[in-house]
Every structure is written in structure tokens, then in C-alpha cells.
Design an enzyme around this catalytic site. Structure first.
Site, short mmCIF file in Angstrom:
data_model
loop_
_atom_site.label_atom_id
_atom_site.label_comp_id
_atom_site.label_asym_id
_atom_site.label_seq_id
_atom_site.Cartn_x
_atom_site.Cartn_y
_atom_site.Cartn_z
N GLU A 311 -29.42 -35.17 25.60
CA GLU A 311 -29.67 -36.38 24.80
C GLU A 311 -31.08 -36.91 25.02
OE1 GLU A 311 -25.53 -38.76 24.92
OE2 GLU A 311 -26.30 -38.15 26.87
N ARG A 317 -30.53 -45.78 32.62
CA ARG A 317 -29.32 -45.24 33.24
C ARG A 317 -28.94 -43.84 32.78
NH1 ARG A 317 -24.12 -48.44 30.66
NH2 ARG A 317 -24.54 -48.02 28.46
N HIS A 318 -29.80 -43.17 32.02
CA HIS A 318 -29.48 -41.83 31.54
C HIS A 318 -30.44 -40.78 32.10
CE1 HIS A 318 -27.28 -44.10 28.37
NE2 HIS A 318 -26.46 -43.06 28.46
N SER A 463 -15.55 -42.44 33.12
CA SER A 463 -14.79 -42.26 31.89
C SER A 463 -13.64 -41.32 32.21
CB SER A 463 -15.68 -41.67 30.80
OG SER A 463 -15.00 -41.64 29.57
N ARG A 511 -25.38 -42.79 39.29
CA ARG A 511 -25.08 -44.10 38.71
C ARG A 511 -24.26 -44.96 39.68
NH1 ARG A 511 -23.32 -44.64 32.42
NH2 ARG A 511 -25.17 -43.32 32.21
#
Length: 537
Positions: A311, A317-318, A463, A511
Site C-alpha cells: 500500500e 502508523r503504516h 483485527s 504498532r
């Protein structure tokens, strides 16, 4: 990424004449310093040859460092130096963090090893320490690696500039590896807090602020700072606790492939590559293989391994590569069984970090101040609909069948903290449309799913969900999400041979550490970050 970029232009780009001139001047300045250092070293060598005590100090030749002999005198770790060693002779190895000459007869230095520091004194003494040795020590370059042998003593005045409360009276000192005279970044600057910089500005003094790109370009130096040493030791403990807790709960650690056909979770955010003439990609997660392992009768599995996301996410945060902490397990009745593991695992993790990483947390807090994480003994669980209602009552309109954006997540985190007194909570029963194809829909409402996210300080870290374990239904769901079923045929087929109901979750190691320590950028918790603009060092 920081706008204060310290990066060199990419290949093929041109730089301005001004920038080229500046770089040339910088290189010339560095060349002169290296030349001066070489002349100084030659002068010192000549002086040392005329010193009857020359055997007590100097640069160790390479031949002596090629495993020529074994250790004949035990080394003491700097962190172990304490009052009980008073008057004993010790040998330590560390970095020359600071050096300060006091006239020609004495020099002070601070030696650093693995985050601990001790003060050492080299003082001229007949037949023990020569003036040439004092001069040699004072001229060492900062960050050089040295062996120091001396006597432990307790100073009359408490030492403020070192972690250990004792001092070493140096008798012998040898340089194992010399650092260059001028380092790309100064560790004292890199270890400085924003509060210190602002305080100095108010007093009319301008201190150096080392920006993020400069730090990452010189990461091998940057990670030597006390805060970074603390961050990555905390990160190590997170991995250890994750492994120990799950092992004690009957989970089996597995290792799944990172080269796969198709994509792990669908979508275009994959790193594509050629695999011996076949199209392949780097795994976005171990999702498919950890589910296959449940079908292979392991019952409960976990993995700690790299995860790749292509991405173009330029956020705090990525990352394009991170370390995934993944879990999968059989479900007997309800996906709440998975949430129970999340609850107990992370409460145990937070308790352990607070208890066993006090020194590291304090060290991180000195450079990056943060409030300890607030969490409950029994983790709060809210449904997605309850979260949407809380936001609605606060004046934030959310699509009830959509996902939460970053601003909504933060606002909900604030509302949860105010109402329930926790910064760690679980939000479950997400809309099915925003979850991956392998997520099990709710029995009572097909618009929702048996899934959950977990939040720390208003940001999502986990998740998870119950998975679809019926092959035909899984095929239907994959096609509906635009996935070429042929690329995941072995995955789907694994459910045709009898598959237990199961679920799991995934969390990014970096994270977790970032949010537990209240840091503002995930690059601070990635040892060598990989983002859309960075693939080195």
C-alpha cells in the site's frame, strides 16, 4: 514522512548546483578532519614507542582480534558494576561515550555497554599510568570500542552522568575498534527530547534537532540512544510474552511461507514477483496457511513473522513490511472464545511490561514523555452498533454499515476513555462489507459479521474474526470479493476434508509497542523501517 528530509535524491534525479557545492564542501571538510586525525595518530604512535608503560594502552592490532586466543581474564558487564565490587580489579568492554581531559595528567570518560554507563578516570601515576597514556585516552574518538581494566572505587561525590554509582580507576586501556573522528549524527543530539529543545529555545539557545529521515539514514547510530535501546528491548519482551502466554495455553508455533501464489487477502496491495516463471507475491499475512494448519488438526496455532503490504500509505502508523503476531484456533461454540484469548493475552502482556520493563519504560519516557496505558482487568467489549451510537450521540455521523476512519477511531477512543476509564477495548460485530472474504457473517444479521477490532489509545492494533470453514460458502464469498478462486484452490480444498469452526486474529508488533509507549510514529518502533519511500538501510 518528515518534510525535513535528510535523504539523498533517488537515482536519475538531478540536484541543484547549490546543493552539489554544499555536498562537495562537506566532503572536503570531512577529508581534512580525517587527514588531521591520521597525522595526530602518527604523532601519538611515536610518543607511545618511547613510553616504558606503552604495553598498558594502545590500539589492538587486527591479528589479535582474529580469535587468536581465548579470554584469560573474565569480563564484567557495565550494568553489574556496583558497591560490592569495591577495590576489585575488573575488565569491561564498551563504547567511549564521552571523553574529557583535565589538564595533561588526568582524563575522565564515560563507558557505555547495552544501555548502562560507568565513569572511568585515567590519572597519571608513577610506574602505573603515564602522561602519554592520559593523552592517548583523551584523544580517542567518541563511540570507539575499548577494553578497560581498572580498580572499582566509590567516589566521594555521587556520580550524576552515569547509571552506575561506582567509578573505575583505569590501569590499562586498549582500543578494539576506532570510530571515525566525525560521526554523521551526534548521539547527544539524537537522544535529546523535544522538551529540552524547547526549553533551550526559551533561554535563547538553539540546540540541534535530528529529524526523522536523518535518524533513519544513520540508523546504526540512532539505535544506540537510550530511548531506542529501551524501545527495542520492550519490543523483544512483547514477542517473548506473546510466545510464552500462547504456549502455556496449548498453542503450537508454526512457520508459514512468505512466497505465495495469488494474494493472501485479495486486493492489489501485494508485492508481485516472478517465481520460476509463475506469477507470485509476498504474503500479506499468514492467514490462509494458519487456517489450513487448523484443518490439519493442530487445534491452536500462532506465528511471529514478516508481513508485506504494498500500500502507498504515507501515514504515521503504516509500513510496507512489519512483524505480524498471528493466532488461529478452533472454536467450540462462539467467536467470543477468540476474544477471551485476546483479553487475557494483552492484559498479561501489559502487566508484564509494566513490571519487568520499568527501567526501559522510564528511559523511553525521558525522551518521549507518555502517560502509562489505562486498561481494565476485564477488557471492555462493545458492539460496532454501540460504538456508532456513542459517536452519533457525540455529534459524529457514521455509516452504520461502513468502516470507521482514523478520526472516528480516535474520537471513539476518547469517548470510551471518558465513559469507561480505559484506553484498551474490543469493538466487535463489524459490518460484513468491510471485512475480508473469509469472515463469517452473523447468524442473526447477514449485514454484520463475527469479527472484531481491538484499539489502544484510539488506534486499531488487532483485527480478528470467526472464519468461514465451509468450502462452497468460502468459494462464494471469494468470488463476491473479486478474488480469482483458482489462485487459492488449495486453501479452499483444505476445507473439503472436514474443517472445525475456527477463528483468530493478527496484530502488528511495531504498532503494539508504538501505542503502549505513546509514540507518534511507527518508524520509531521498526528497527529498519520499510515504507513506500524507504528500502535502506
Amino acid at each position: 514522512m518528515s518534510s525535513e528530509s535528510g535523504e539523498m535524491p533517488a537515482s536519475g534525479q538531478t540536484i541543484s548546483k547549490k546543493a552539489a557545492k554544499k555536498e562537495a564542501a562537506k566532503q572536503e571538510k570531512l577529508r581534512r578532519r580525517m587527514e588531521e586525525a591520521s597525522i595526530s595518530a602518527a604523532s601519538q604512535t611515536a610518543e607511545q614507542e618511547n613510553d616504558p608503560l606503552s604495553a598498558s594502552y594502545g590500539d589492538v592490532p587486527l591479528s589479535e582480534l582474529q580469535s587468536k586466543s581465548e579470554v584469560d581474564f573474565p569480563y564484567t558487564q557495565v550494568g553489574s558494576l556496583a558497591e560490592h565490587l569495591k577495590d576489585q580489579v575488573v575488565l569491561v568492554r564498551g563504547r567511549a561515550q564521552t571523553l574529557r581531559a583535565v589538564g595533561k595528567k588526568m582524563a575522565f570518560m564515560v563507558i557505555r555497554e547495552r544501555g548502562f554507563t560507568v565513569q572511568a578516570v585515567v590519572s597519571e601515576q608513577a610506574d602505573v599510568v603515564s602522561r602519554q597514556m592520559v593523552k592517548y585516552v583523551a584523544a580517542l574518538n567518541k563511540e570507539s570500542i575499548i577494553d578497560v581494566q581498572g580498580i572499582v572505587c566509590i567516589p566521594a561525590e555521587p556520580i550524576k552522568g552515569a547509571s552506575q554509582k561506582v567509578e573505575i580507576q583505569v590501569r590499562k586501556l586498549y582500543c578494539i575498534s576506532r570510530a571515525v573522528p566525525t560521526l554523521p549524527i551526534n548521539l547527544e543530539d539524537a537522544a535529546r527530547s523535544e522538551a529540552d529543545i524547547e526549553k533551550a529555545l526559551e533561554a535563547g539557545e538553539q540546540l540541534v534537532r535530528v529529524n526523522q529521515d536523518t535518524r533513519l539514514n544513520n540508523r546504526v547510530l540512532d539505535i544506540r540512544t537510550p530511548a531506542n535501546q529501551g524501545i527495542f528491548r520492550i519490543q523483544s519482551q512483547v514477542g517473548n510474552i506473546f510466545r510464552q502466554f500462547l504456549s502455556s495455553e496449548g498453542f503450537v508455533e508454526i512457520h508459514t511461507p512468505k512466497l505465495i501464489a495469488g494474494s493472501s487477502e485479495g486486493g492489489s496491495a501485494v508485492f508481485k514477483l516472478d517465481y520460476k516463471g509463475q506469477p507470485a507475491c509476498l504474503a500479506q499475512s499468514p492467514q490462509l496457511h494458519k487456517q489450513m494448519s487448523i484443518c490439519g488438526d493442530f487445534g491452536r496455532v500462532f506465528e511471529i513473522g514478516p508481513v508485506f503490504r504494498a500500500e502507498d500509505s504515507f501515514t504515521h502508523r503504516h509500513l510496507c513490511e512489519f512483524t505480524g503476531l498471528d493466532v488461529e484456533m478452533e472454536i467450540k461454540k462462539h467467536y467470543s472464545e477468540v476474544m477471551d484469548i485476546v483479553d487475557r493475552l494483552f492484559v498479561a502482556m501489559f502487566d508484564s511490561l509494566n513490571e519487568n520493563c520499568k527501567k526501559e519504560l522510564e528511559t523511553v519516557g525521558r525522551q518521549y514523555p507518555f502517560e502509562p496505558l489505562k486498561y481494565l482487568r476485564k477488557t471492555l467489549r462493545l458492539t460496532f452498533e454501540e460504538g456508532v451510537q456513542m459517536l452519533k450521540e457525540a455529534g459524529v455521523e457514521i455509516d452504520p454499515l461502513g468502516d470507521l476512519n482514523t478520526e472516528s477511531e480516535r474520537k471513539l477512543g476518547q469517548l470510551v476513555l471518558e465513559k469507561y476509564g480505559t484506553e484498551f477495548y474490543i469493538l466487535h460485530r463489524y459490518p460484513l462489507a468491510v471485512r475480508p472474504f473469509y469472515t463469517m457473517p452473523c447468524y442473526d444479521s447477514p449485514a454484520y459479521s463475527n469479527s472484531f477490532d481491538v484499539f489502544i489509545r484510539g488506534e486499531e492494533i488487532i483485527s480478528g474474526a470467526q472464519r468461514v470453514h465451509v468450502a462452497d460458502f468460502l468459494t462464494e464469498r471469494a468470488q463476491a470479493c473479486g478474488i480469482d478462486v483458482k489462485t487459492i484452490s488449495t486453501y479452499i480444498d483444505s476445507f473439503r476434508y472436514g474443517a472445525p469452526p475456527h477463528g483468530g486474529f493478527g496484530v502488528g508488533l511495531e504498532r503494539v509497542v508504538m501505542l503502549f509507549c505513546g509514540l507518534n510514529n511507527i518508524r520509531k518502533t521498526s528497527l529498519y523501517p520499510r515504507d513506500p519511500l524507504r528500502i535502506a538501510p
